[in-house]
Scaffold this motif. Structure first.
Motif, mmCIF file in Angstrom:
data_model
loop_
_atom_site.group_PDB
_atom_site.id
_atom_site.type_symbol
_atom_site.label_atom_id
_atom_site.label_comp_id
_atom_site.label_asym_id
_atom_site.label_seq_id
_atom_site.Cartn_x
_atom_site.Cartn_y
_atom_site.Cartn_z
ATOM 1 N N LEU A 1 -17.781 -71.060 -72.392
ATOM 2 C CA LEU A 1 -17.728 -72.460 -72.766
ATOM 3 C C LEU A 1 -18.083 -73.370 -71.588
ATOM 4 N N ARG A 2 -17.577 -73.046 -70.416
ATOM 5 C CA ARG A 2 -17.804 -73.940 -69.273
ATOM 6 C C ARG A 2 -19.299 -74.151 -68.980
ATOM 7 N N GLU A 26 -12.199 -80.656 -67.308
ATOM 8 C CA GLU A 26 -10.895 -80.330 -66.740
ATOM 9 C C GLU A 26 -10.281 -79.143 -67.472
ATOM 10 N N GLN A 27 -9.609 -78.302 -66.750
ATOM 11 C CA GLN A 27 -8.866 -77.171 -67.313
ATOM 12 C C GLN A 27 -9.727 -76.324 -68.249
ATOM 13 N N VAL A 28 -10.950 -76.056 -67.835
ATOM 14 C CA VAL A 28 -11.834 -75.189 -68.607
ATOM 15 C C VAL A 28 -12.207 -74.025 -67.699
ATOM 16 N N SER A 29 -11.561 -72.910 -67.911
ATOM 17 C CA SER A 29 -11.790 -71.723 -67.105
ATOM 18 C C SER A 29 -13.165 -71.129 -67.401
ATOM 19 N N GLU A 30 -13.723 -70.465 -66.406
ATOM 20 C CA GLU A 30 -14.976 -69.732 -66.599
ATOM 21 C C GLU A 30 -14.791 -68.616 -67.626
ATOM 22 N N ARG A 31 -13.558 -68.186 -67.827
ATOM 23 C CA ARG A 31 -13.277 -67.059 -68.723
ATOM 24 C C ARG A 31 -13.117 -67.463 -70.183
ATOM 25 N N VAL A 32 -13.043 -68.767 -70.467
ATOM 26 C CA VAL A 32 -12.869 -69.198 -71.850
ATOM 27 C C VAL A 32 -14.144 -68.901 -72.635
ATOM 28 N N ARG A 33 -13.980 -68.151 -73.720
ATOM 29 C CA ARG A 33 -15.096 -67.797 -74.599
ATOM 30 C C ARG A 33 -14.806 -68.342 -75.985
ATOM 31 N N ILE A 34 -15.827 -68.860 -76.628
ATOM 32 C CA ILE A 34 -15.676 -69.306 -78.006
ATOM 33 C C ILE A 34 -16.734 -68.634 -78.861
ATOM 34 N N THR A 137 -10.912 -67.991 -81.429
ATOM 35 C CA THR A 137 -10.916 -67.394 -80.090
ATOM 36 C C THR A 137 -11.585 -66.031 -80.121
ATOM 37 N N GLN A 138 -12.421 -65.811 -79.124
ATOM 38 C CA GLN A 138 -13.043 -64.508 -78.933
ATOM 39 C C GLN A 138 -12.235 -63.778 -77.882
ATOM 40 N N ALA A 139 -11.798 -62.587 -78.188
ATOM 41 C CA ALA A 139 -10.983 -61.817 -77.240
ATOM 42 C C ALA A 139 -11.762 -61.575 -75.959
ATOM 43 N N GLU A 140 -11.089 -61.766 -74.849
ATOM 44 C CA GLU A 140 -11.678 -61.547 -73.528
ATOM 45 C C GLU A 140 -11.379 -60.127 -73.084
ATOM 46 N N VAL A 141 -12.397 -59.425 -72.684
ATOM 47 C CA VAL A 141 -12.213 -58.053 -72.198
ATOM 48 C C VAL A 141 -11.920 -58.106 -70.708
ATOM 49 N N ALA A 142 -10.815 -57.504 -70.292
ATOM 50 C CA ALA A 142 -10.448 -57.501 -68.866
ATOM 51 C C ALA A 142 -11.447 -56.662 -68.098
#
Length: 143
Positions: A1-2, A26-34, A137-142
């Motif tokens: 998203l970012r 603001e408060q938008v992590s690089e890891r946020v996926r949509i 939300t799309q699950a984030e893979v660690a």
């Protein structure tokens, strides 16, 4: 998203400068996926940025939060806002309060969000407006 939000800030930089407005992320992590089509999301965000500028906003903010099963992107501004009766009708096709408006913009936003299993709502008190975009939300893979 970012990266998408950064692209929108760059794309609208001249228009923002012309209106003496800022767009902050603001408060938008690089890891946020949509989940959603990037081109359609550009249309949604561009419409919201333009509406904020037409409402004389000088500050627009993108901010996210998680509320399972959604990622909520809030687009807020300090423009003149809208009364509740206007906000209640804002997503109606052809409804507009602008002299040269078409009434297509927010109806288009609503249609796109619905088509992508998301939701949209408006919160406005007559001074500033928040548009909340709910993306599945799309699950984030660690890693």
């Amino acid at each position: 998203l970012r990266p998408l939000l950064e692209d929108m800030r760059l794309l609208y930089s001249a228009r923002l400068e012309e209106c003496a407005a800022t767009l902050s992320i603001e408060q938008v992590s690089e890891r946020v996926r949509i989940m959603g089509d990037p081109d359609q999301m550009r249309g949604v965000l561009g419409n919201l940025i333009e509406n904020s500028l037409l409402a004389d906003a000088t500050a627009i903010t993108f901010q996210t939060r998680q509320t399972d099963p959604y990622t909520v992107l809030t687009v807020s501004d300090n423009g003149h806002g809208m009364e509740q009766d206007i906000a209640d009708r804002a997503f109606e096709l052809y409804f507009t309060t602008r002299e040269h408006g078409t009434g297509l913009g927010l109806a288009h936003v609503h249609r796109i969000m619905s088509a992508q299993n998301g939701m949209v709502e408006i919160q406005s008190s007559g001074s500033g407006t928040e548009v909340l975009l709910y993306f599945p939300t799309q699950a984030e893979v660690a890693s």
